[in-house]
Design an enzyme around this catalytic site. Sequence first.
Site, mmCIF file in Angstrom:
data_model
loop_
_atom_site.group_PDB
_atom_site.id
_atom_site.type_symbol
_atom_site.label_atom_id
_atom_site.label_comp_id
_atom_site.label_asym_id
_atom_site.label_seq_id
_atom_site.Cartn_x
_atom_site.Cartn_y
_atom_site.Cartn_z
ATOM 1 N N HIS A 117 24.118 -25.024 11.476
ATOM 2 C CA HIS A 117 23.845 -23.875 12.368
ATOM 3 C C HIS A 117 24.405 -22.592 12.293
ATOM 4 O O HIS A 117 24.448 -21.637 12.894
ATOM 5 C CB HIS A 117 23.890 -24.379 13.756
ATOM 6 C CG HIS A 117 23.049 -25.570 14.178
ATOM 7 N ND1 HIS A 117 23.140 -26.549 15.183
ATOM 8 C CD2 HIS A 117 21.967 -25.932 13.476
ATOM 9 C CE1 HIS A 117 22.161 -27.024 15.429
ATOM 10 N NE2 HIS A 117 21.505 -27.069 14.367
ATOM 11 N N CYS A 149 20.718 0.243 5.271
ATOM 12 C CA CYS A 149 19.211 0.492 5.693
ATOM 13 C C CYS A 149 19.101 0.596 7.201
ATOM 14 O O CYS A 149 17.903 1.222 7.405
ATOM 15 C CB CYS A 149 18.504 -0.645 5.227
ATOM 16 S SG CYS A 149 18.656 -2.198 6.285
ATOM 17 N N GLY A 186 30.983 -35.934 19.734
ATOM 18 C CA GLY A 186 30.751 -34.714 20.737
ATOM 19 C C GLY A 186 29.645 -33.847 20.601
ATOM 20 O O GLY A 186 29.578 -32.848 20.584
ATOM 21 N N ASN A 212 32.076 -39.965 22.449
ATOM 22 C CA ASN A 212 31.848 -38.858 23.231
ATOM 23 C C ASN A 212 32.158 -39.385 24.767
ATOM 24 O O ASN A 212 32.682 -40.483 24.838
ATOM 25 C CB ASN A 212 30.100 -39.065 23.387
ATOM 26 C CG ASN A 212 29.563 -37.835 23.723
ATOM 27 O OD1 ASN A 212 29.798 -37.432 24.820
ATOM 28 N ND2 ASN A 212 28.827 -36.916 23.156
#
Length: 250
Positions: A117, A149, A186, A212
């Site tokens: 990600h 730009c 996690g 977890n």
Amino acid sequence: MFSSQLISKLQRAESVTVFTGAGISAESGVPTFRGTDGIWKKFRPEELANFDAFIRNPELVWEWYKHRKQIVASIQPNAGHTALAEMERRFPQFAIITQNIDNLHRRAGSKNIYELHGNVERNYCIGCGKNFTDAEIMSMDKVPRCTSCGDLVRPDVVWFGEQLPVEQWEKSVSAAERAEVFFSIGTSAVVYPAASLPLTAKKAGAYIIEINIERTELSPWADEVLLGRSGDILPNILKLCRSNRLSAHN
Ligand code: BJW
Ligand code: ZN
């Protein structure tokens, strides 16, 4: 503390793949997305984590990311990240696939990392693709603009509806397919296509271990669910690897 099956799987494994989410960084002070203390309780993902929201209100989106950049810059990897970095040296093949954008695996010393990600420490222009460092961003206006730009600069992260970086994705699929032991750590395992990787690994024959603080969508498919904080459990897994495996590889 660990089952005999987990111990023997780790003892024999040549290839270990680790898939991480926001929970592994929680103990460093990075808020998670979902759950009781998750940031999506305060902010709606559709207002912040998609391209249309950015175009509609770049100032709001940038305020949020600058805040998160500051959090990431002020924290340290925790015992979970550090344990994984040492585990990498103990297996012939070891990969970390992370959904996190916080760079904490790299800072902890891990080398073979696939970032699905993106990375909040990078930024690029949506017009010409030019890269900008955080120092450059912080010295610009509230909404940073490209010096070449003039178009908007955005954080190099993957928002909803956007494709994952192709090379990172392909390498992650291969790492899932070749894993003998696959850890999912996690993550709530609800965001796709990332969440399909533990299932890809399982289909290819891997032993799936979930770590977890609570059960997730993945739990019914995992071979073992270790309930607890990754910063507590991973150092114990590392101890097991140290006692199990006579010599470090590399
Ligand atoms: C602990 C702990 C401790 C706490 N120790 N544990 C309908 C159905 C299926 C899919 C879709 C759908 N509609 C849309 C989609 C696709 C969409 C998606 O999956 N949506 C679902 C949510 C419904 N996916 C996408 O859009 C992706 N792209 C895509 O599909 O492209 C193809 C396409 C292109 C064009 C058109 C259509 C399709 C892109 C997804 C991008 C995700 N981006 C974010 C933001 C990144 C930038 C940023 O950070 O700002 O990524 S969203 C957010 O969620 C972030 C995370 O990486 C990701 C996953 O979250 P994670 O890591 O699992 O965190 P949490 O908070 O959910 O869980 C933390 C866990 O830790 C919990 O379980 C705790 O219990 C645990 N925990 N403390 C151990 N100490
Ligand atoms: Zn530009």
